[in-house]
Design a protein around this motif. Structure first.
Motif, short mmCIF file in Angstrom:
data_model
loop_
_atom_site.label_atom_id
_atom_site.label_comp_id
_atom_site.label_asym_id
_atom_site.label_seq_id
_atom_site.Cartn_x
_atom_site.Cartn_y
_atom_site.Cartn_z
N THR A 75 -1.85 -5.40 3.03
CA THR A 75 -2.24 -4.01 2.73
C THR A 75 -2.76 -3.83 1.31
O THR A 75 -3.30 -2.78 0.99
CB THR A 75 -1.05 -3.06 2.93
N GLY A 76 -2.56 -4.82 0.44
CA GLY A 76 -3.02 -4.68 -0.93
C GLY A 76 -2.31 -5.63 -1.86
O GLY A 76 -1.68 -6.60 -1.43
N GLY B 34 0.37 -10.17 -3.34
CA GLY B 34 -0.40 -9.43 -2.37
C GLY B 34 0.13 -9.60 -0.96
O GLY B 34 0.75 -10.61 -0.64
N LYS C 87 -9.80 -8.15 -1.34
CA LYS C 87 -10.81 -7.16 -1.00
C LYS C 87 -11.80 -7.03 -2.14
O LYS C 87 -11.42 -6.60 -3.25
CB LYS C 87 -10.15 -5.82 -0.69
N ALA D 5 0.81 -1.21 0.00
CA ALA D 5 0.00 0.00 0.00
C ALA D 5 0.85 1.27 0.00
O ALA D 5 0.37 2.34 -0.39
CB ALA D 5 -0.93 0.01 1.21
#
Length: 484
Positions: free
Chosen positions: A323-324, A320, A385, A280
């Motif tokens: 955080t992302g 990944g 997500k 992130a």
């Protein structure tokens, strides 16, 4: 210099003068020109137990620029080649340098003319213990002792331990010489060839080293660059007698390893931990990025033609962390890793750089020849997500999940380059709304495995305006479709 008669006055009760003079001559001959008769007389006196004759010997730590004439015993740590120069009167002079040390420190010894010739004759060697008489002064890189034709440089049988001094990376400054340093190998460059001013071919390569205080680039010249083929990432190396110079291009201080320096692997422990960045926190145009992540997608390797006409290779991973996620592009030989890794494995990426993809406007990582990619046992948590369909806006990548409520036909079409490809459509809905999906290329065939009410996940589809200005998701070769 203490003369022979003065020395003999202190010895006349233990040895005849005839025997004393004979032992002096024997000493001069055995030393092969490394000492003159007065120095040989002092050595004979020392052998007879009279160490207080002649000039008092000092320790290196006590030699200052104001010491003037000094006499000390030290072990040779390094021997540098001699150089010739032209004096103001037109005569040719010769100069050579030694690094010598004792248990209290190290000091440079500069030899002039006949004394310098001892280096060329290989009568001065690394590891040799010498008794040295010369003149202390401030030199270019600190205090040094100059030994001219009236000085003394002779071999000694005294056992000398050299102080093991070593610098930390944070303490290295431009212009420093005789540096000893131990570090962990973080990066290894390829060896490049270049043409020297004299027309001969030279070689150069680089290492990036790290210790607990920072990182530093090391440049290896000519035969020293062979060392780069003998080490790997994570090895610990020791540098002896390196020197520091500021790189004119980067304005950063680097260490130089020439023919006077030593570089070797060592088992010494070095405290160094790579700093890792959360996905992130990665922004465009960052360099030297380290990241750990789980493999979410593996793309096929593609070949292309470079500007110079040679063949290149490129491939992608999607990784990944908590955080992302981010797409990683691997170039040329780095793409071999794609055949070694599998979904959901954890990897480390070291010394990557980030760029914004001009097509997707997404930040991506790139790994070139200086980067490193490897599997790791680190635990990295990742949870995809998913976005509610009602929250999707054009111009971003999204992951969604829902039920299929409409399936279109599989159609063939012709690309702009004349090649054929496939496309299909379906409608997906969740609790917040519905959206049209357009599937391209190999992804288009997914509809053959779907039924109405099939539950699916779409990973990394691109949102844009489609027909009738309605938002749709484009599912291409960088997207994943998972049937639940």
């Amino acid at each position: 210099m203490t003369d022979i008669e003065s020395i003999y006055k202190k010895l006349n009760h233990v040895i005849s003068k005839e025997d004393f003079l004979q032992r002096i001559q024997d000493k001069v001959e055995n030393m092969g020109g490394l000492c003159d008769e007065p120095m040989a007389a002092m050595l004979v006196a020392n052998e007879l137990g009279f160490s207080d004759v002649g000039r008092d010997s000092v320790k290196i730590e006590n030699i200052t620029a104001e010491s003037g004439p000094v006499n000390f015993v030290a072990r040779v740590v390094s021997v540098f080649d001699i150089k010739e120069f032209t004096r103001n009167d037109g005569t040719i002079g010769r100069v050579g340098n030694l690094i010598t040390g004792d248990e209290t420190g190290k000091i440079r010894v500069t030899l002039w003319d006949n004394m310098a010739d001892l280096i060329k004759a290989e009568k001065v060697k690394v590891g040799q213990t010498l008794q040295i008489s010369g003149f202390a002064k401030q030199g270019y890189s600190g205090v040094e002792v100059n030994v001219g034709n009236n000085g003394v440089l002779t071999e000694s049988e005294e056992e000398i331990e050299v102080a093991a001094s070593s610098q930390k990376i944070k303490d290295v400054k431009d212009g420093m010489g005789d540096l000893n340093l131990t570090g962990k190998v973080l990066e290894i460059s390829e060896v490049r060839t270049f043409q020297k001013k004299d027309g001969n071919s030279g070689r150069v390569g680089n290492l990036l080293l790290g210790d607990a205080t920072g990182t530093l680039r090391v440049t290896l010249w000519d035969e020293k660059s062979d060392f780069l083929g003998q080490i790997e990432y994570g090895d610990t190396v020791e540098l002896i007698n390196a020197y520091a110079r500021e790189n004119a291009f980067t304005q950063k201080v680097e260490l130089q390893i020439g023919n006077r320096s030593i570089i070797r692997r060592t088992e010494k422990e070095v405290d160094y931990e790579e700093e890792f960045t959360s996905i992130a926190d990665i922004k465009a145009d960052m360099n030297n990025i380290n990241v750990s992540g789980r493999v979410l997608d593996i793309a096929e390797i593609r070949t292309f033609e470079k500007k110079d006409g040679s063949a290149g290779r490129v491939g992608n991973l999607l990784i990944g962390d908590s955080t992302g996620k981010i797409r990683l592009t691997l170039w040329d030989e780095k793409t071999d890793f794609l055949d070694e890794v599998d979904f959901d494995e954890t990897i480390e990426v070291l010394h990557a750089y980030s760029r914004e993809n001009t097509f997707s406007q997404q930040i991506e990582l790139n790994l070139g020849s200086k980067g490193i990619i490897q599997k790791t046992e680190k635990k990295v948590e990742y949870m995809e997500k998913f976005t509610d369909i009602s929250d999707i806006i054009p111009g971003e990548n999204y992951s969604v999940q829902g039920k299929v409520f409409e399936i279109g036909e599989l159609r063939e079409f012709e690309r702009e380059d004349g090649t054929a490809s496939m496309v299909s459509n379906l409608e997906l809905k969740d609790e917040t709304g519905s959206i049209r999906l357009t599937l391209w290329g190999e992804q288009a065939y997914v509809i053959e495995d779907l039924d109405i009410d099939s539950e699916i996940q779409i990973i990394d589809a691109y949102a844009k305006y489609g027909l009738n200005e309605e938002i749709e998701l484009s599912v291409g070769n960088r997207s994943r479709v998972i049937i639940l």
